[in-house]
Design a protein around this motif. Structure first.
Motif, PDB file in Angstrom:
ATOM      1  N   ALA A  13       0.887  -1.160   0.015  1.00 35.04           N
ATOM      2  CA  ALA A  13      -0.072  -0.118   0.128  1.00 35.04           C
ATOM      3  C   ALA A  13       0.778   1.248   0.198  1.00 35.04           C
ATOM      4  O   ALA A  13       1.861   1.102   0.630  1.00 35.04           O
ATOM      5  CB  ALA A  13      -0.592   0.191   1.225  1.00 35.04           C
ATOM      6  N   ASP A  14       0.394   2.099  -0.541  1.00 34.48           N
ATOM      7  CA  ASP A  14       1.020   3.432  -0.515  1.00 34.48           C
ATOM      8  C   ASP A  14       0.256   4.437   0.251  1.00 34.48           C
ATOM      9  O   ASP A  14      -0.845   5.115  -0.306  1.00 34.48           O
ATOM     10  CB  ASP A  14       1.449   4.010  -2.153  1.00 34.48           C
ATOM     11  N   LEU A  15       0.829   5.003   1.392  1.00 33.93           N
ATOM     12  CA  LEU A  15       0.059   5.931   2.171  1.00 33.93           C
ATOM     13  C   LEU A  15      -0.212   7.238   1.442  1.00 33.93           C
ATOM     14  O   LEU A  15      -1.335   7.812   1.712  1.00 33.93           O
ATOM     15  CB  LEU A  15       0.661   6.154   3.243  1.00 33.93           C
ATOM     16  N   ALA A  16       0.602   7.672   0.686  1.00 33.73           N
ATOM     17  CA  ALA A  16       0.415   8.878   0.122  1.00 33.73           C
ATOM     18  C   ALA A  16      -0.642   8.887  -1.002  1.00 33.73           C
ATOM     19  O   ALA A  16      -1.603   9.869  -1.122  1.00 33.73           O
ATOM     20  CB  ALA A  16       1.790   9.314  -0.908  1.00 33.73           C
ATOM     21  N   ARG A  17      -0.791   7.868  -1.738  1.00 37.64           N
ATOM     22  CA  ARG A  17      -1.935   7.693  -2.655  1.00 37.64           C
ATOM     23  C   ARG A  17      -3.144   7.559  -1.910  1.00 37.64           C
ATOM     24  O   ARG A  17      -4.267   7.961  -2.447  1.00 37.64           O
ATOM     25  CB  ARG A  17      -1.682   6.476  -3.583  1.00 37.64           C
ATOM     26  N   ILE A  18      -3.354   6.771  -0.657  1.00 36.09           N
ATOM     27  CA  ILE A  18      -4.449   6.672  -0.164  1.00 36.09           C
ATOM     28  C   ILE A  18      -4.896   7.952   0.818  1.00 36.09           C
ATOM     29  O   ILE A  18      -6.075   8.185   0.829  1.00 36.09           O
ATOM     30  CB  ILE A  18      -4.219   5.474   1.223  1.00 36.09           C
ATOM     31  N   GLY A  19      -3.884   8.829   1.091  1.00 37.67           N
ATOM     32  CA  GLY A  19      -4.076  10.002   1.808  1.00 37.67           C
ATOM     33  C   GLY A  19      -4.024   9.941   3.113  1.00 37.67           C
ATOM     34  O   GLY A  19      -4.442  10.923   3.909  1.00 37.67           O
ATOM     35  N   LEU A  20      -3.342   9.082   3.700  1.00 31.65           N
ATOM     36  CA  LEU A  20      -2.801   9.018   5.181  1.00 31.65           C
ATOM     37  C   LEU A  20      -1.669   9.314   5.635  1.00 31.65           C
ATOM     38  O   LEU A  20      -1.225   9.130   6.858  1.00 31.65           O
ATOM     39  CB  LEU A  20      -3.369   7.697   5.369  1.00 31.65           C
ATOM     40  N   ASP A  21      -0.671   9.761   4.731  1.00 35.36           N
ATOM     41  CA  ASP A  21       0.793   9.679   4.856  1.00 35.36           C
ATOM     42  C   ASP A  21       0.892  10.839   6.033  1.00 35.36           C
ATOM     43  O   ASP A  21       1.877  10.795   6.643  1.00 35.36           O
ATOM     44  CB  ASP A  21       1.594   9.721   3.829  1.00 35.36           C
ATOM     45  N   HIS A  22       0.253  11.880   6.080  1.00 36.27           N
ATOM     46  CA  HIS A  22       0.314  12.978   7.174  1.00 36.27           C
ATOM     47  C   HIS A  22      -0.166  12.329   8.696  1.00 36.27           C
ATOM     48  O   HIS A  22       0.666  13.051   9.413  1.00 36.27           O
ATOM     49  CB  HIS A  22      -0.701  13.925   6.996  1.00 36.27           C
ATOM     50  N   LEU A  23      -0.350  11.255   8.622  1.00 33.57           N
ATOM     51  CA  LEU A  23      -0.462  10.405  10.107  1.00 33.57           C
ATOM     52  C   LEU A  23       0.576   9.650  10.497  1.00 33.57           C
ATOM     53  O   LEU A  23       0.895   9.168  11.644  1.00 33.57           O
ATOM     54  CB  LEU A  23      -1.619   9.637  10.246  1.00 33.57           C
ATOM     55  N   PHE A  24       1.504   9.514   9.497  1.00 34.70           N
ATOM     56  CA  PHE A  24       2.797   8.775   9.523  1.00 34.70           C
ATOM     57  C   PHE A  24       4.005   9.524   9.662  1.00 34.70           C
ATOM     58  O   PHE A  24       4.270  10.300   8.875  1.00 34.70           O
ATOM     59  CB  PHE A  24       2.836   7.377   8.788  1.00 34.70           C
ATOM     60  N   THR A  25       5.052   8.968  10.559  1.00 32.04           N
ATOM     61  CA  THR A  25       6.390   9.592  10.479  1.00 32.04           C
ATOM     62  C   THR A  25       7.392   9.044   9.296  1.00 32.04           C
ATOM     63  O   THR A  25       8.136   9.600   8.959  1.00 32.04           O
ATOM     64  CB  THR A  25       7.107   9.340  11.815  1.00 32.04           C
ATOM     65  N   ALA A  26       6.832   7.577   9.131  1.00 31.44           N
ATOM     66  CA  ALA A  26       7.461   7.227   7.970  1.00 31.44           C
ATOM     67  C   ALA A  26       6.859   5.830   7.870  1.00 31.44           C
ATOM     68  O   ALA A  26       5.902   5.396   8.255  1.00 31.44           O
ATOM     69  CB  ALA A  26       9.004   6.456   8.710  1.00 31.44           C
ATOM     70  N   GLN A  27       7.390   5.129   6.535  1.00 24.90           N
ATOM     71  CA  GLN A  27       6.746   3.910   5.983  1.00 24.90           C
ATOM     72  C   GLN A  27       7.706   3.098   5.525  1.00 24.90           C
ATOM     73  O   GLN A  27       8.490   3.461   4.844  1.00 24.90           O
ATOM     74  CB  GLN A  27       5.650   4.188   4.795  1.00 24.90           C
ATOM     75  N   LEU A  28       7.651   1.874   5.935  1.00 25.88           N
ATOM     76  CA  LEU A  28       8.690   0.762   5.686  1.00 25.88           C
ATOM     77  C   LEU A  28       7.781  -0.551   5.260  1.00 25.88           C
ATOM     78  O   LEU A  28       6.993  -0.876   6.017  1.00 25.88           O
ATOM     79  CB  LEU A  28       9.557   0.236   6.741  1.00 25.88           C
ATOM     80  N   SER A  29       7.997  -0.912   4.032  1.00 26.40           N
ATOM     81  CA  SER A  29       7.500  -2.047   3.402  1.00 26.40           C
ATOM     82  C   SER A  29       8.393  -3.344   3.158  1.00 26.40           C
ATOM     83  O   SER A  29       9.585  -3.036   2.637  1.00 26.40           O
ATOM     84  CB  SER A  29       6.697  -1.932   2.073  1.00 26.40           C
ATOM     85  N   ALA A  30       8.079  -4.311   3.093  1.00 25.94           N
ATOM     86  CA  ALA A  30       8.773  -5.561   2.947  1.00 25.94           C
ATOM     87  C   ALA A  30       9.349  -5.541   1.639  1.00 25.94           C
ATOM     88  O   ALA A  30      10.449  -5.797   1.223  1.00 25.94           O
ATOM     89  CB  ALA A  30       7.979  -6.893   3.116  1.00 25.94           C
TER      90      ALA A  30
END
Length: 248
Positions: A131-148
């Motif tokens: 999942a891409d939090l920026a495309r979903i529109g929730l990235d402002h609630l996260f400090t970072a995103q790490l995927s497998a």
């Protein structure tokens, strides 16, 4: 249980939103896309056959078991090639898939709970999915995103948990991992030295799963992210954590 939490790592699929409806829509959207753009492929690989092809491709590429994006691309390329379609369509087909993959419907409590949680501590998304939090529109609630797929291995590998702690610039013992999966999330986090929280939502039948392990237990066990937010607001405070920009 009372302990200080300085940051949270958070699973996404089946923790923030249910994945099953997304997976079903992806299959329908790709089938419709192929019928419009490569009918010969849709005829050879209807939904059930495409699902079987995806499993075959995964079996042929075990080293990519952590990378759902790469496996999906390989599946689309194989479907087009084996059906006599135009393999150059794979990029557009993947974009149709990825757009649908990121059309999520969060659990009713999730967004409000995330707003409450992220107002108190840094939150890093830690997912085996793509999942891409920026495309979903929730990235402002996260400090970072790490995927497998970006890291190179999947939960429950301790390395991915420790990498997330590195992004948060905190030792594992001061980070709480939150997720729905007893093995990938809870046991994996605990064995990497993090605190663990099991989000055990009720199923369609109204029942909640029973904890499957005798040798390890979650530090926290809730039926929603809202309950975790309640606990966090009542838990002992901890010094604010210094965090690295997710784009650093």
């Amino acid at each position: 249980m009372a302990f200080a939490v300085r940051a949270i790592t958070l699973d996404l699929d089946d923790t923030v939103w249910p994945f099953a409806p997304i997976g079903a829509r992806i299959e329908r959207v790709l089938d419709d896309w192929m019928r419009r753009h490569s009918p010969v492929t849709a005829e050879m690989f209807p939904i059930d056959a495409m699902r079987a092809l995806r499993e075959r491709v995964a079996g042929e590429h075990p080293a990519l078991g952590h990378d759902m994006s790469a496996l999906r691309r390989l599946t689309l390329e194989a479907a087009l090639r084996e059906s006599g379609g135009d393999v150059a369509l794979a990029d557009a087909a993947y974009e149709a898939f990825f757009a649908e993959r990121n059309r999520v419907e969060c659990y009713p409590d999730a967004i409000d709970a995330l707003e409450r949680i992220s107002a108190r501590v840094p939150v890093a998304a830690l997912s085996n999915g793509n999942a891409d939090l920026a495309r979903i529109g929730l990235d402002h609630l996260f400090t970072a995103q790490l995927s497998a797929c970006t890291f190179g291995s999947a939960k429950p590998d301790p390395a991915i948990f420790l990498a997330a702690c590195g992004l948060l610039q905190l030792p594992p013992a001061e980070v709480l991992h939150v997720g729905d999966h007893p093995d990938a999330d809870v046991a994996g986090a605990a064995r990497a030295g993090l605190r663990s929280c099991w989000i055990n939502r009720a199923g369609d039948d109204g029942r909640r799963a029973r904890w499957p392990h005798a040798d390890i237990e979650p530090d926290l066990h809730f039926d929603s992210l809202a309950a975790l937010a309640d606990w966090l607001e009542e838990a002992p405070s901890a010094p604010a954590a210094r965090t690295r920009s997710p784009h650093a």
